[in-house]
Scaffold this motif. Structure first.
Motif, PDB file in Angstrom:
ATOM      1  N   VAL A 114      13.542 -48.354 -32.539  1.00 28.64           N
ATOM      2  CA  VAL A 114      14.230 -49.085 -33.771  1.00 28.64           C
ATOM      3  C   VAL A 114      14.900 -47.813 -34.679  1.00 28.64           C
ATOM      4  CG1 VAL A 114      13.648 -50.401 -35.623  1.00 28.64           C
ATOM      5  CG2 VAL A 114      12.777 -51.133 -33.564  1.00 28.64           C
ATOM      6  N   GLN A 115      14.036 -46.936 -34.825  1.00 27.44           N
ATOM      7  CA  GLN A 115      14.591 -45.846 -35.745  1.00 27.44           C
ATOM      8  C   GLN A 115      15.843 -45.046 -35.158  1.00 27.44           C
ATOM      9  OE1 GLN A 115      10.974 -43.455 -36.082  1.00 27.44           O
ATOM     10  NE2 GLN A 115      10.274 -44.546 -37.867  1.00 27.44           N
TER      11      GLN A 115
ATOM     12  N   ALA B  64      22.083 -56.255 -38.801  1.00 24.74           N
ATOM     13  CA  ALA B  64      23.196 -55.768 -39.074  1.00 24.74           C
ATOM     14  C   ALA B  64      24.177 -56.748 -39.587  1.00 24.74           C
ATOM     15  CB  ALA B  64      23.641 -54.893 -37.984  1.00 24.74           C
TER      16      ALA B  64
ATOM     17  N   ASN C 105      23.390 -58.188 -43.025  1.00 26.66           N
ATOM     18  CA  ASN C 105      23.336 -57.169 -44.044  1.00 26.66           C
ATOM     19  C   ASN C 105      24.923 -56.730 -44.282  1.00 26.66           C
ATOM     20  OD1 ASN C 105      20.679 -57.295 -44.404  1.00 26.66           O
ATOM     21  ND2 ASN C 105      20.355 -55.588 -43.155  1.00 26.66           N
TER      22      ASN C 105
ATOM     23  N   ARG D  60      18.601 -47.419 -35.901  1.00 29.72           N
ATOM     24  CA  ARG D  60      19.111 -47.349 -37.286  1.00 29.72           C
ATOM     25  C   ARG D  60      19.852 -45.905 -37.752  1.00 29.72           C
ATOM     26  NH1 ARG D  60      13.087 -49.337 -39.470  1.00 29.72           N
ATOM     27  NH2 ARG D  60      13.908 -51.547 -39.545  1.00 29.72           N
ATOM     28  N   SER D  61      19.554 -44.968 -36.891  1.00 24.86           N
ATOM     29  CA  SER D  61      20.117 -43.491 -37.230  1.00 24.86           C
ATOM     30  C   SER D  61      21.135 -43.046 -36.601  1.00 24.86           C
ATOM     31  CB  SER D  61      18.970 -42.598 -37.427  1.00 24.86           C
ATOM     32  OG  SER D  61      18.378 -42.408 -36.119  1.00 24.86           O
TER      33      SER D  61
ATOM     34  N   GLU E 203      26.750 -55.226 -42.286  1.00 25.93           N
ATOM     35  CA  GLU E 203      27.035 -53.685 -41.860  1.00 25.93           C
ATOM     36  C   GLU E 203      28.155 -53.739 -40.501  1.00 25.93           C
ATOM     37  OE1 GLU E 203      23.221 -52.169 -40.639  1.00 25.93           O
ATOM     38  OE2 GLU E 203      22.436 -52.665 -42.378  1.00 25.93           O
TER      39      GLU E 203
ATOM     40  N   SER F  33       5.958 -52.220 -40.503  1.00 26.84           N
ATOM     41  CA  SER F  33       7.220 -52.313 -40.598  1.00 26.84           C
ATOM     42  C   SER F  33       7.900 -53.426 -39.877  1.00 26.84           C
ATOM     43  CB  SER F  33       8.024 -51.097 -40.089  1.00 26.84           C
ATOM     44  OG  SER F  33       7.737 -50.891 -38.632  1.00 26.84           O
TER      45      SER F  33
ATOM     46  N   VAL G 258      11.129 -55.458 -38.478  1.00 26.82           N
ATOM     47  CA  VAL G 258      12.240 -55.158 -37.850  1.00 26.82           C
ATOM     48  C   VAL G 258      13.378 -56.187 -38.190  1.00 26.82           C
ATOM     49  CG1 VAL G 258      13.651 -54.717 -35.745  1.00 26.82           C
ATOM     50  CG2 VAL G 258      11.236 -53.911 -35.853  1.00 26.82           C
TER      51      VAL G 258
ATOM     52  N   ARG H  15      28.397 -49.960 -33.614  1.00 31.50           N
ATOM     53  CA  ARG H  15      27.466 -49.417 -33.155  1.00 31.50           C
ATOM     54  C   ARG H  15      26.882 -50.029 -31.789  1.00 31.50           C
ATOM     55  NH1 ARG H  15      22.184 -50.472 -37.092  1.00 31.50           N
ATOM     56  NH2 ARG H  15      24.136 -50.350 -38.477  1.00 31.50           N
TER      57      ARG H  15
ATOM     58  N   MET I  18      17.897 -55.919 -33.961  1.00 33.89           N
ATOM     59  CA  MET I  18      19.017 -55.115 -35.029  1.00 33.89           C
ATOM     60  C   MET I  18      20.077 -55.581 -35.047  1.00 33.89           C
ATOM     61  SD  MET I  18      16.464 -52.885 -35.939  1.00 33.89           S
ATOM     62  CE  MET I  18      17.525 -51.202 -36.508  1.00 33.89           C
TER      63      MET I  18
END
Length: 325
Positions: free
Chosen positions: A123-124, A153, A156, A127-128, A158, A101, A103, A258, A149
């Motif tokens: 990392v997960q 973000a 993208n 993201r959540s 975000e 995966s 990042v 975030r 991250m």
């Protein structure tokens, strides 16, 4: 009882085996020592000799490492040791999940991946969750992965901006004796954040984003009185925050933001016996919905393997009752 396991050795696989074994077979010798086996070549096959359980661990680990090499990934001593530890723990199936995966990608096009299960969980969590605490020793990638991250973000769409901050507690009363204005005085304490950002954006792109206010790097004191909306906020070296500073920072979060808070509890520079704001926050907020607390360990250290040994030595020292000086 001695057991022999065999792996095919072909012209196609020869280069991969040479990469796995390393210069002068240094990595092969590492595998042999760690697994208590002996690896030899015979005709067109590789033979692994040793106790049955040991040969099984060595074979599975070598197969996983060869798959990584085939994908173009590098292999070094810390990674070999980590793969071996996962195979011993019965978690061989997790290896592909970790290392495949991506990042983020640096400005030079190099993919950045989680290198351990702890890093993958980290990392997960980012993201959540809207707020993530990452606590662990030096070399576990806390700041670097948070930066990765944040950049993703931003790319993208975000978030609209990235805000990087850390306390300048280390400077203490000496801050006033440093040359320049306040920004220049605290600049040395923010340098690790600059370095990570350069890696992902490049110096030119970073400078343009700074000029537009898309990226902001500032000491923690600058956060007071602000509401940070549509932003990815990273508080680094949070073990050096006081309780009041941590509460101030956490209440700066606005809508569509975030935040990631990173720190190492063993490297607190607060004067006297003041409690770390990071230590208090991880206790107070542990069961609050929307908040993740990830605890990284020496197994997640991805710097020079000597760093991992240093961390483990200090952990053992304090566990045995040694006093911090």
């Amino acid at each position: 009882m001695q057991h022999t396991r065999k792996m095919p050795l072909t012209m196609d696989s020869m280069d991969a085996y040479m990469s796995l074994f390393g210069m002068n077979d240094v990595y092969l010798q590492l595998i042999e020592r760690e697994c208590h086996v002996r690896v030899t070549t015979h005709a067109e096959e590789l033979q692994i000799l040793g106790e049955e359980a040991d040969t099984q661990i060595a074979m599975v680990a070598m197969e996983k490492l060869l798959q990584m090499i085939a994908r173009g990934e590098s292999v070094d001593a810390p990674r070999i040791r980590y793969v071996l530890s996962l195979v011993r723990d019965g978690r061989a199936d997790d290896i592909d999940q970790i290392f495949q995966s991506i990042v983020a990608v640096t400005h030079r096009g190099k993919p950045v991946r989680a290198k351990t299960l702890g890093q993958q969980m980290y990392v997960q969590a980012i993201r959540s969750h809207d707020l993530t605490f990452a606590v662990g020793p030096a070399g576990t990638g806390k700041t670097y992965l948070a930066m990765a991250m944040a950049v993703m973000a931003l790319k993208n769409h975000e978030v609209e901006r990235i805000i990087l901050t850390r306390p300048a507690v280390e400077a203490g009363e000496k801050l006033g004796f440093l040359p320049g204005d306040l920004t220049q005085k605290v600049d040395p304490y923010l340098r690790p954040l600059y370095d990570a950002m350069f890696d992902f954006m490049g110096a030119d792109a970073y400078q343009k984003l700074m000029e537009r206010g898309t990226v902001e790097v500032a000491p923690l004191a600058y956060m007071r009185g602000r509401t940070l909306s549509d932003a990815f906020i990273i508080l680094d070296e949070a073990q050096n925050t006081t309780s009041e500073q941590m509460k101030m920072f956490l209440t700066r979060m606005g809508f569509h933001s975030r935040a990631v808070v990173t720190g190492d509890m063993t490297q607190t520079d607060l004067p006297g016996n003041r409690i770390s704001g990071l230590e208090e926050a991880t206790r107070v907020l542990r069961d609050v919905e929307g908040i993740a607390i990830v605890e990284l360990t020496s197994r997640d250290v991805v710097r020079h393997e000597l760093v991992q040994r240093i961390v483990e030595a200090y952990d053992a020292y304090h566990t045995q009752g040694g006093e911090k000086r």
